[in-house]
Design a protein around this motif. Structure first.
Motif, PDB file in Angstrom:
ATOM      1  N   ASP A 362       0.779  -0.524  -0.347  1.00 13.95           N
ATOM      2  CA  ASP A 362      -0.017  -0.011   0.189  1.00 13.95           C
ATOM      3  C   ASP A 362       0.860   1.771   0.600  1.00 13.95           C
ATOM      4  OD1 ASP A 362      -2.887  -1.379   0.289  1.00 13.95           O
ATOM      5  OD2 ASP A 362      -2.619  -1.651   2.078  1.00 13.95           O
ATOM      6  N   ALA A 363       0.448   2.377  -0.649  1.00 19.74           N
ATOM      7  CA  ALA A 363       0.988   3.368  -0.269  1.00 19.74           C
ATOM      8  C   ALA A 363       0.053   4.324  -0.696  1.00 19.74           C
ATOM      9  CB  ALA A 363       1.588   3.629  -2.358  1.00 19.74           C
ATOM     10  N   TYR A 364       0.156   5.576  -0.085  1.00 13.16           N
ATOM     11  CA  TYR A 364      -1.164   6.372   0.859  1.00 13.16           C
ATOM     12  C   TYR A 364       0.282   7.799   0.705  1.00 13.16           C
ATOM     13  CZ  TYR A 364      -4.396   3.150   3.315  1.00 13.16           C
ATOM     14  OH  TYR A 364      -5.358   2.224   2.216  1.00 13.16           O
ATOM     15  N   PHE A 365      -0.753   8.300  -0.380  1.00 12.43           N
ATOM     16  CA  PHE A 365      -0.248   9.405  -0.702  1.00 12.43           C
ATOM     17  C   PHE A 365      -0.256  10.990   0.868  1.00 12.43           C
ATOM     18  CE2 PHE A 365      -0.509  13.715  -2.376  1.00 12.43           C
ATOM     19  CZ  PHE A 365       1.262  13.887  -3.217  1.00 12.43           C
ATOM     20  N   MET A 366       1.707  11.334   0.419  1.00  9.40           N
ATOM     21  CA  MET A 366       1.981  11.534   1.632  1.00  9.40           C
ATOM     22  C   MET A 366       2.303  13.629   0.751  1.00  9.40           C
ATOM     23  SD  MET A 366       0.910  10.370   4.213  1.00  9.40           S
ATOM     24  CE  MET A 366       1.347  11.523   5.677  1.00  9.40           C
ATOM     25  N   ALA A 367       2.844  13.928  -0.026  1.00 11.36           N
ATOM     26  CA  ALA A 367       3.094  15.118  -0.821  1.00 11.36           C
ATOM     27  C   ALA A 367       4.313  14.524  -2.369  1.00 11.36           C
ATOM     28  CB  ALA A 367       3.312  15.660   0.138  1.00 11.36           C
ATOM     29  N   TYR A 368       3.919  16.299  -3.068  1.00 11.36           N
ATOM     30  CA  TYR A 368       4.773  15.668  -4.203  1.00 11.36           C
ATOM     31  C   TYR A 368       5.966  17.108  -4.515  1.00 11.36           C
ATOM     32  CZ  TYR A 368       4.980  16.260  -9.017  1.00 11.36           C
ATOM     33  OH  TYR A 368       5.422  16.050  -9.979  1.00 11.36           O
ATOM     34  N   ASN A 369       6.808  16.954  -4.372  1.00  9.08           N
ATOM     35  CA  ASN A 369       7.746  17.715  -4.856  1.00  9.08           C
ATOM     36  C   ASN A 369       7.294  17.761  -6.124  1.00  9.08           C
ATOM     37  OD1 ASN A 369      10.377  19.464  -5.120  1.00  9.08           O
ATOM     38  ND2 ASN A 369      11.234  19.224  -3.302  1.00  9.08           N
ATOM     39  N   ASP A 370       7.465  19.343  -7.213  1.00  5.99           N
ATOM     40  CA  ASP A 370       6.961  20.067  -8.177  1.00  5.99           C
ATOM     41  C   ASP A 370       8.395  19.320  -8.675  1.00  5.99           C
ATOM     42  OD1 ASP A 370       5.302  20.303 -10.557  1.00  5.99           O
ATOM     43  OD2 ASP A 370       6.036  22.078 -10.308  1.00  5.99           O
ATOM     44  N   LYS A 371       9.329  19.995  -8.547  1.00 10.83           N
ATOM     45  CA  LYS A 371      10.236  20.057  -8.938  1.00 10.83           C
ATOM     46  C   LYS A 371      11.733  19.169  -9.287  1.00 10.83           C
ATOM     47  CE  LYS A 371      11.700  25.043  -6.761  1.00 10.83           C
ATOM     48  NZ  LYS A 371      12.657  25.638  -5.664  1.00 10.83           N
ATOM     49  N   THR A 372      11.213  18.395  -8.108  1.00  7.97           N
ATOM     50  CA  THR A 372      12.049  17.241  -8.054  1.00  7.97           C
ATOM     51  C   THR A 372      11.694  15.916  -9.296  1.00  7.97           C
ATOM     52  OG1 THR A 372      11.862  16.500  -5.904  1.00  7.97           O
ATOM     53  CG2 THR A 372      13.669  17.895  -6.464  1.00  7.97           C
ATOM     54  N   LYS A 373      10.187  16.645  -9.046  1.00  3.59           N
ATOM     55  CA  LYS A 373       9.743  15.154  -9.706  1.00  3.59           C
ATOM     56  C   LYS A 373       9.184  13.746  -8.435  1.00  3.59           C
ATOM     57  CE  LYS A 373       8.591  18.312 -12.783  1.00  3.59           C
ATOM     58  NZ  LYS A 373       7.792  18.870 -12.758  1.00  3.59           N
ATOM     59  N   THR A 374       9.069  14.030  -7.362  1.00  4.98           N
ATOM     60  CA  THR A 374       9.161  12.799  -5.911  1.00  4.98           C
ATOM     61  C   THR A 374       8.121  12.979  -5.609  1.00  4.98           C
ATOM     62  OG1 THR A 374      11.256  13.590  -5.481  1.00  4.98           O
ATOM     63  CG2 THR A 374      10.242  12.127  -3.564  1.00  4.98           C
ATOM     64  N   ILE A 375       7.261  11.962  -5.862  1.00  2.76           N
ATOM     65  CA  ILE A 375       5.944  11.699  -5.152  1.00  2.76           C
ATOM     66  C   ILE A 375       6.036  10.491  -3.419  1.00  2.76           C
ATOM     67  CG2 ILE A 375       3.810  10.505  -4.897  1.00  2.76           C
ATOM     68  CD1 ILE A 375       3.644  10.393  -8.178  1.00  2.76           C
ATOM     69  N   TYR A 376       5.876  11.576  -2.416  1.00  5.51           N
ATOM     70  CA  TYR A 376       6.188  11.207  -0.972  1.00  5.51           C
ATOM     71  C   TYR A 376       4.796  10.558  -0.604  1.00  5.51           C
ATOM     72  CZ  TYR A 376      10.080  13.692  -0.728  1.00  5.51           C
ATOM     73  OH  TYR A 376      11.586  14.322  -1.044  1.00  5.51           O
ATOM     74  N   TYR A 377       5.443   9.027  -0.409  1.00  4.55           N
ATOM     75  CA  TYR A 377       3.226   8.489   0.406  1.00  4.55           C
ATOM     76  C   TYR A 377       4.196   7.467   1.785  1.00  4.55           C
ATOM     77  CZ  TYR A 377       6.357   5.027  -3.280  1.00  4.55           C
ATOM     78  OH  TYR A 377       7.261   3.876  -3.497  1.00  4.55           O
ATOM     79  N   GLU A 378       3.201   7.330   2.313  1.00  2.00           N
ATOM     80  CA  GLU A 378       3.547   6.960   3.515  1.00  2.00           C
ATOM     81  C   GLU A 378       2.735   4.630   3.171  1.00  2.00           C
ATOM     82  OE1 GLU A 378       1.645   7.416   8.183  1.00  2.00           O
ATOM     83  OE2 GLU A 378       0.463   6.841   6.648  1.00  2.00           O
ATOM     84  N   SER A 379       3.657   3.952   3.846  1.00  7.81           N
ATOM     85  CA  SER A 379       4.032   2.666   3.589  1.00  7.81           C
ATOM     86  C   SER A 379       4.672   1.491   4.838  1.00  7.81           C
ATOM     87  CB  SER A 379       4.542   2.235   1.808  1.00  7.81           C
ATOM     88  OG  SER A 379       4.070   2.490   1.370  1.00  7.81           O
ATOM     89  N   SER A 380       4.159   0.384   4.682  1.00  4.18           N
ATOM     90  CA  SER A 380       4.825  -0.287   5.547  1.00  4.18           C
ATOM     91  C   SER A 380       5.019  -1.910   4.933  1.00  4.18           C
ATOM     92  CB  SER A 380       4.507  -0.406   7.317  1.00  4.18           C
ATOM     93  OG  SER A 380       4.508  -1.256   7.866  1.00  4.18           O
ATOM     94  N   PRO A 381       5.403  -2.121   4.311  1.00  2.78           N
ATOM     95  CA  PRO A 381       5.208  -3.427   3.235  1.00  2.78           C
ATOM     96  C   PRO A 381       6.403  -4.378   4.201  1.00  2.78           C
ATOM     97  CG  PRO A 381       6.713  -1.974   2.428  1.00  2.78           C
ATOM     98  CD  PRO A 381       6.836  -1.201   3.909  1.00  2.78           C
ATOM     99  N   THR A 382       6.250  -4.665   5.373  1.00  2.00           N
ATOM    100  CA  THR A 382       6.617  -5.567   6.093  1.00  2.00           C
ATOM    101  C   THR A 382       5.949  -5.986   7.345  1.00  2.00           C
ATOM    102  OG1 THR A 382       8.417  -4.999   6.900  1.00  2.00           O
ATOM    103  CG2 THR A 382       8.583  -6.344   5.439  1.00  2.00           C
ATOM    104  N   ASP A 383       5.632  -4.994   8.411  1.00  2.00           N
ATOM    105  CA  ASP A 383       5.274  -4.908   9.281  1.00  2.00           C
ATOM    106  C   ASP A 383       3.855  -3.711   9.509  1.00  2.00           C
ATOM    107  OD1 ASP A 383       4.117  -4.499  12.000  1.00  2.00           O
ATOM    108  OD2 ASP A 383       6.101  -4.446  12.783  1.00  2.00           O
ATOM    109  N   ALA A 384       2.531  -4.405   9.353  1.00  2.00           N
ATOM    110  CA  ALA A 384       1.535  -3.345   9.152  1.00  2.00           C
ATOM    111  C   ALA A 384       0.674  -2.406  10.687  1.00  2.00           C
ATOM    112  CB  ALA A 384      -0.085  -4.377   9.006  1.00  2.00           C
TER     113      ALA A 384
END
Length: 719
Positions: A362-384
């Protein structure tokens, strides 16, 4: 049906090396990585790139000379950051203090004045500058007003506002279940305002009674659409501030049978609107022409269960779910349609949809940096039970974890508005809350200058995580609290804390246990909190949405089957088993003690929904479907159905002033228990709301009542 989960904790304070400012006091400015702090009513701005310098924009003396004497509770900035609105003297509306007074200050002169001086005290809501800096708009008493900053002239933009006609803000249910409070937006050129108009004329009142504050009882009406009742009629219009003419958007669908969940300007003549149908299993994004009113479908999504337009457990209000990229040619949209919450890029014409986050977690959107085209999101692949920050580049799709390995546990970020920096809060069951200011590129620490030190939590019990697999093969995460003198060769009473609905998780990797239970642990109890299917943890769509049309059913079953496994442990006394929950957790508590008396011997339910039909339509219908055609499911889900089976000890607690889960629930439950001659205990708190925290002595009395009942009916100590 949510009670925000109560934790006992202390957030550590970390001072800047350059000053005595606490990082907790950091408040980001718009469109930048500068932040403001309030030092005894001296307002200062810092730039992260030059922390050895600061600018004092307003002093306590300037505030006093202008007549301002209140507490600064918030600041609204104009785009140029040359003018501010200070929010003060706030009052509660529903959940939060969203009405109050606003003061306008010109930072060039340091002079200020109160806005809306002829309007009622503490009645202004959501004041904001026009983009051209000439005006301020705000809501008062369900009407929108325009105030010219030069002439001080106040012009009503709407005039039909009443208790039932709501302009520029929302009724109870939109705020509670759609996280919508601020109900108007300036156009980019400052010549128009788009706003929601809620017509609750057909929405019935739920009547509460105040018996204590006057000689005769006072009836307190709350407009409240219950499950099966049609929603309030809602539409969106745009006001030309010169002509004062309003154009209404012609969005398809009955205005009292759909939800207009979000809205945002695209250009000076177009607004994007996100609509949910009544069942909330179809989301439609429209591009609306504000002159003609025509609405063109940009994108539409359907689901077998419900669609999450926003993260319901985040606590964020009014956030727009579409984040514009590629110079406005596309937007980011979150969806769990493929089995995971993923982020997609959708073209503005709706013809192209591209998956951006491709990993199977799961990837829950948090923020976006338009200059670097970076999407930041909250995740926890192995431990919920944990949370980490990840990033994916919009163009390359390159993905990596941002949070360093050293920060195991739960990580929360508050981003600068340009998404270059963030305030980072880290904790786990083994370390206390710690906070720092970081540059997101490389997660480089900016402040404090000292090396990171991780302190053990200041508590008088221990915590550990565990997993339990039920007879159905369902693996559930849990958090267990133990007394410090725990002896594994002895048997202890166990106290379960439950919530179990889609609004919150309880098995979180954080350093403190739940406040009503925490004081009991050192006396000789084992505390347990577990997350069943349907809770909003990062285990994928199937986990979260298996509760569709199953609230009160699947969560009750999962909790009971997990408890059966727990009480097999050698150190658990199966004859001393207690359970507690609040709100949705209160309903689960009742269902469990009524349906599984062989497991649960003592229960404390607070502010519970005893019949699913009694709660509001947006929440209940989202997760249960409409009552029409689902009567059997509603009955099966409702604790009152099983009240006749009570065998153990039950304490029921409710506030008569609860506008969320109404006191009606208590009396219906009481009647059912009386009908079957079931003995129980009852504590009613007059005029207290859902949180039962108003009035002198209330919190202590509630805690004392809680502890005494458990100690009497589920005695502490190892045997």
């Amino acid at each position: 049906m949510k009670k925000y989960l109560i934790l006992v904790f202390f957030i550590c304070t970390s001072a800047f090396a350059q000053s005595d400012i606490d990082i907790n006091d950091l408040n980001w400015l718009p469109d930048s990585h500068s932040f403001w702090v309030n030092e005894n009513n001296n307002l200062k701005i810092y730039d992260v790139d030059q922390l050895d310098k600061h600018t004092t924009i307003l002093t306590q003396k300037q505030l006093s000379e202008s007549g301002f004497s209140g507490e600064i509770e918030g600041i609204v900035w104009n785009a140029a950051k040359t003018k501010v609105l200070l929010y003060t003297n706030s009052k509660k509306v529903w959940r939060a203090n969203t009405r109050g007074d606003y003061w306008f200050f010109d930072l060039a002169t340091g002079k200020g004045r109160k806005l809306g001086k002829n309007l009622e005290e503490s009645s202004l809501m959501f004041a904001k500058f026009s983009p051209d800096n000439e005006n301020v708009a705000y809501v008062s008493k369900h009407n929108i007003y325009l105030e010219n900053l030069q002439t001080e002239k106040v012009t009503p933009l709407t005039t039909d506002g009443t208790d039932k006609i709501i302009n520029g803000t929302f009724d109870w249910v939109y705020e509670e279940e759609l996280s919508a409070r601020d109900g108007f937006r300036w156009s980019p050129d400052g010549k128009s305002i788009a706003f929601w108009r809620v017509d609750a004329s057909a929405t019935k009142f739920h009547l509460m009674i105040n018996n204590t504050d006057s000689l005769y009882p006072v009836v307190v009406p709350v407009e409240y659409p219950k499950a099966g009742e049609r929603p309030s009629s809602v539409k969106i219009g745009t006001i030309d501030i010169t002509s004062l003419q309003t154009n209404w958007l012609n969005i398809p669908g009955e205005p009292d049978n759909n939800y207009l969940a979000r809205m945002q300007w695209l250009t000076n003549q177009s607004v994007m609107v996100v609509q949910l149908n009544r069942n909330q299993n179809q989301a439609t994004i429209y591009n609306c022409d504000t002159k003609s009113g025509t609405a063109k479908v940009v994108y539409q999504e359907e689901a077998a269960g419900w669609i999450d337009v926003f993260d319901v457990s985040s606590g964020v209000y009014d956030g727009f779910p579409c984040h514009f990229v590629d110079n406005g040619k596309a937007f980011l949209w979150s969806s769990d349609a493929d089995g995971w919450m993923h982020i997609y890029k959708i073209s503005m014409d709706g013809k192209k949809k591209e998956l951006i986050t491709t990993a199977n977690f799961d990837a829950y959107f948090m923020a976006y940096n338009d200059k670097t085209k970076t999407i930041y999101y909250e995740s926890s692949p192995t431990d919920a039970t944990q949370r980490y920050l990840y990033e994916t580049n919009l163009n390359s799709k390159k993905t990596k974890r941002v949070t360093p390995d050293a920060f195991d546990g739960t990580n929360k970020y508050r981003f600068s508005t340009d998404a270059m920096y963030a305030r980072h809060l880290n904790s786990s069951i083994n370390r206390d809350y710690n906070i720092r200011l970081v540059a997101l590129s490389g997660h480089k620490k900016i402040l404090p200058k000292e090396a990171d030190t991780f302190q053990a939590p200041r508590r008088n019990y221990s915590l550990e995580k565990f997993k339990v697999t039920t007879v159905d093969g369902i693996e559930m995460d849990g958090i267990m609290a133990k007394p410090l003198d725990f002896d594994p060769s002895k048997k202890y009473p166990v106290f379960f804390y439950v919530y179990g609905e889609p609004m919150g998780a309880v098995a979180n990797d954080t350093p403190y246990f739940y406040s009503l239970i925490a004081p009991l642990i050192p006396k000789g109890y084992i505390g347990i909190a577990m997350d069943n299917r349907g809770t909003p943890v990062m285990k994928g769509t199937q986990w979260r949405k298996s509760i569709y049309k199953n609230i009160g059913i699947i969560n009750t079953h999962d909790q009971a089957m997990a408890a059966k496994e727990v009480i097999k442990w050698n150190f658990i006394d199966a004859d001393r088993v207690a359970i507690h929950g609040w709100s949705g957790g209160g309903a689960v508590t009742l269902n469990l003690i009524f349906q599984y008396p062989e497991i649960y011997k003592t229960g404390i339910a607070i502010s519970a929904v005893v019949d699913q039909r009694f709660y509001d339509n947006i929440y209940t219908e989202r997760y249960m479907g409409l009552p029409e055609g689902n009567e059997a499911t509603y009955k099966k889900a409702s604790p009152v159905t099983y009240a006749k089976n009570l065998k153990g000890n039950l304490l029921y607690i409710h506030g008569t002033g609860d506008d969320n889960v109404h006191y009606k629930n208590a009396e219906v439950l009481i009647n059912e228990l009386i009908k079957y001659d079931k003995m129980f205990d009852l504590m009613i708190y007059p005029n207290r709301s859902h949180d039962i925290d108003e009035g002198e002595g209330t919190t202590k009395h509630l805690m004392d009542t809680f502890v005494r009942y458990i100690e009497k009916n589920c005695p502490p100590g190892a045997k």
